[in-house]
Design a protein around this motif. Structure first.
Motif, short mmCIF file in Angstrom:
data_model
loop_
_atom_site.label_atom_id
_atom_site.label_comp_id
_atom_site.label_asym_id
_atom_site.label_seq_id
_atom_site.Cartn_x
_atom_site.Cartn_y
_atom_site.Cartn_z
N SER A 191 0.84 -1.20 0.00
CA SER A 191 0.00 0.00 0.00
C SER A 191 0.87 1.25 0.00
N PRO A 192 0.49 2.28 -0.77
CA PRO A 192 1.27 3.52 -0.79
C PRO A 192 1.13 4.34 0.48
N THR A 193 0.26 3.90 1.38
CA THR A 193 0.05 4.68 2.61
C THR A 193 0.81 4.13 3.82
N ILE A 194 1.50 3.01 3.65
CA ILE A 194 2.27 2.43 4.76
C ILE A 194 3.54 3.24 4.99
N LYS A 195 3.74 3.66 6.23
CA LYS A 195 4.92 4.45 6.59
C LYS A 195 5.99 3.54 7.22
N PRO A 196 7.24 3.88 7.04
CA PRO A 196 8.30 3.17 7.78
C PRO A 196 8.09 3.44 9.28
N PRO A 197 8.59 2.58 10.16
CA PRO A 197 8.45 2.83 11.60
C PRO A 197 9.06 4.18 11.98
N PRO A 198 8.47 4.87 12.95
CA PRO A 198 8.98 6.20 13.34
C PRO A 198 10.25 6.10 14.18
N ILE A 199 10.90 7.24 14.33
CA ILE A 199 12.10 7.34 15.16
C ILE A 199 12.08 8.73 15.80
N ASP A 200 12.80 8.89 16.92
CA ASP A 200 12.71 10.17 17.65
C ASP A 200 13.90 11.09 17.42
N ASP A 201 14.64 10.90 16.32
CA ASP A 201 15.81 11.75 16.07
C ASP A 201 15.52 12.87 15.06
N GLY A 202 14.24 13.03 14.72
CA GLY A 202 13.86 14.09 13.79
C GLY A 202 13.73 13.64 12.35
N THR A 203 14.03 12.38 12.08
CA THR A 203 13.88 11.87 10.72
C THR A 203 12.41 11.56 10.43
N PRO A 204 11.83 12.14 9.38
CA PRO A 204 10.43 11.83 9.05
C PRO A 204 10.29 10.37 8.64
N ASN A 205 9.12 9.82 8.80
CA ASN A 205 8.84 8.49 8.28
C ASN A 205 7.72 8.64 7.25
N GLU A 206 8.13 8.71 5.98
CA GLU A 206 7.18 9.05 4.91
C GLU A 206 6.74 7.84 4.10
N SER A 207 5.46 7.81 3.85
CA SER A 207 4.90 6.80 2.95
C SER A 207 5.07 7.28 1.52
N VAL A 208 4.77 6.42 0.57
CA VAL A 208 4.79 6.81 -0.84
C VAL A 208 3.78 7.94 -1.07
N ALA A 209 2.62 7.84 -0.43
CA ALA A 209 1.60 8.86 -0.59
C ALA A 209 2.07 10.22 -0.08
N ASP A 210 2.86 10.22 1.00
CA ASP A 210 3.40 11.47 1.53
C ASP A 210 4.33 12.15 0.52
N VAL A 211 5.19 11.35 -0.09
CA VAL A 211 6.12 11.88 -1.09
C VAL A 211 5.35 12.33 -2.32
N PHE A 212 4.31 11.60 -2.66
CA PHE A 212 3.46 11.94 -3.81
C PHE A 212 2.88 13.35 -3.65
N VAL A 213 2.46 13.68 -2.45
CA VAL A 213 1.93 15.02 -2.18
C VAL A 213 3.01 16.07 -2.41
N ARG A 214 4.21 15.81 -1.92
CA ARG A 214 5.32 16.76 -2.06
C ARG A 214 5.67 17.04 -3.52
N VAL A 215 5.82 15.96 -4.29
CA VAL A 215 6.24 16.15 -5.69
C VAL A 215 5.12 16.73 -6.53
N THR A 216 3.87 16.47 -6.15
CA THR A 216 2.75 17.10 -6.85
C THR A 216 2.74 18.60 -6.59
N GLN A 217 3.02 18.99 -5.35
CA GLN A 217 3.12 20.41 -5.02
C GLN A 217 4.25 21.08 -5.81
N LEU A 218 5.37 20.37 -5.94
CA LEU A 218 6.49 20.89 -6.71
C LEU A 218 6.07 21.14 -8.16
N MET A 219 5.41 20.16 -8.77
CA MET A 219 5.00 20.30 -10.17
C MET A 219 3.97 21.43 -10.34
N SER A 220 3.13 21.60 -9.34
CA SER A 220 2.16 22.69 -9.38
C SER A 220 2.87 24.03 -9.45
#
Length: 300
Positions: free
Chosen positions: A197-226
């Motif tokens: 599923s594109p919505t599954i995120k990697p396990p979180p961590i508390d060092d400030g690294t985001p845990n992004e799903s494919v859908a999260d990245v999809f939103v970012r790159v769509t905003q870039l193209m916009s």
């Protein structure tokens, strides 16, 4: 300064309301302007004018926002695009996953010696393709290795550094959460989840690294193209990413590929690819001939 028409002393008083106006449908406040004669201000008219102004402003903002809307897959693209993955980084040379944006401008996140050679090769490939023959804009992530790659591309193609536009967040390397600092081989676990599923995120961590799903990245790159499709017209834009996932997810969205299969479009370090929204590169065709997704990322 506005003052009341009647005052018994030097102290300013609140606006006075005529008692005779209380029986009318709207009250009138008389204000005195030191540079003009007395003039009544009708509160109802004032409220109407303000409402109209807000309405016009709102519709203007709405229209401006509508201009920047971008849907995947697009009907057409206003600009020509080349996708470039930066060459190998120092961390990749060590075989370590590094996606924490806190360290993205660190020298340790820069190109390795191998990565520099890969990027030079990519720059000459763009030159051979004539990518910047009529000028181009280079949009790299502010991540050290991507920006270094942009400078190499600009130098080889005779492009002024003023045409390098650093992107501060939409092109960050995909945040892999608890996989941060682990060996590169473990990333296969992330892609196994992506395939479910594109919505599954990697396990979180508390060092400030985001845990992004494919859908999260999809939103970012769509905003870039916009942004790019709104800001430029009939131009050439070279998008330089520090990792593969930004580019595979972007290209999957552009061609209508099920986002769960974005990995099929993986970019090698230093790889260059021209964006053709009508097809997937022959050498990247998924094993199955059925790959179209009419409404990414909802392809279930």
């Amino acid at each position: 300064m506005l003052r009341t028409t009647t005052s018994t002393n030097a102290t300013s008083m609140p606006p006075q309301v005529s008692s005779s106006s209380s029986s009318s449908s709207s009250s009138t406040t008389t204000l005195r302007n030191p540079h003009a004669s007395f003039k009544p201000v009708n509160r109802r008219h004032l409220l109407t004018a303000l409402t109209l102004s807000v309405s016009v402003a709102s519709s203007t903002v709405h229209a401006a926002g509508a201009r920047g809307l971008f849907q995947m897959p697009p009907v057409r693209l206003t600009n020509r695009y080349y996708l470039v993955r930066a060459g190998e980084s120092e961390f990749e040379t060590l075989g370590i996953i590094n996606t924490n944006p806190v360290a993205k401008t660190s020298v340790d996140s820069g190109l390795s010696e191998i990565g520099k050679k890969q990027t030079v090769k990519a720059a000459f490939q763009l030159k051979a393709l004539g990518a910047c023959d009529r000028g181009c804009w280079i949009w790299p992530s502010i991540t050290q290795r991507a920006y270094q790659a942009a400078e190499i591309i600009a130098s080889v193609n005779g492009i002024s550094r003023s045409y390098i536009v650093p992107e501060y967040s939409f092109l960050d390397a995909r945040g892999l959460g608890a996989f941060e600092g682990k060996k590169l081989e473990t990333i296969s676990e992330v892609y196994a989840s992506d395939g479910i599923s594109p919505t599954i995120k990697p396990p979180p961590i508390d060092d400030g690294t985001p845990n992004e799903s494919v859908a999260d990245v999809f939103v970012r790159v769509t905003q870039l193209m916009s942004i790019l499709e709104t800001q430029y017209s009939e131009d050439t834009v070279i998008i330089v990413s520090p990792d593969s996932d930004n580019l595979t997810i972007l290209q999957a969205g552009l061609v209508g590929l099920d986002l769960r299969r974005h990995r099929d479009l993986s970019f090698a370090p230093g790889e260059v690819r021209f964006v053709d929204t009508s097809s997937i590169p022959t050498y990247k065709q998924p094993a199955s001939a059925v790959y179209k997704c009419l409404n990414p990322p909802n392809c279930n």
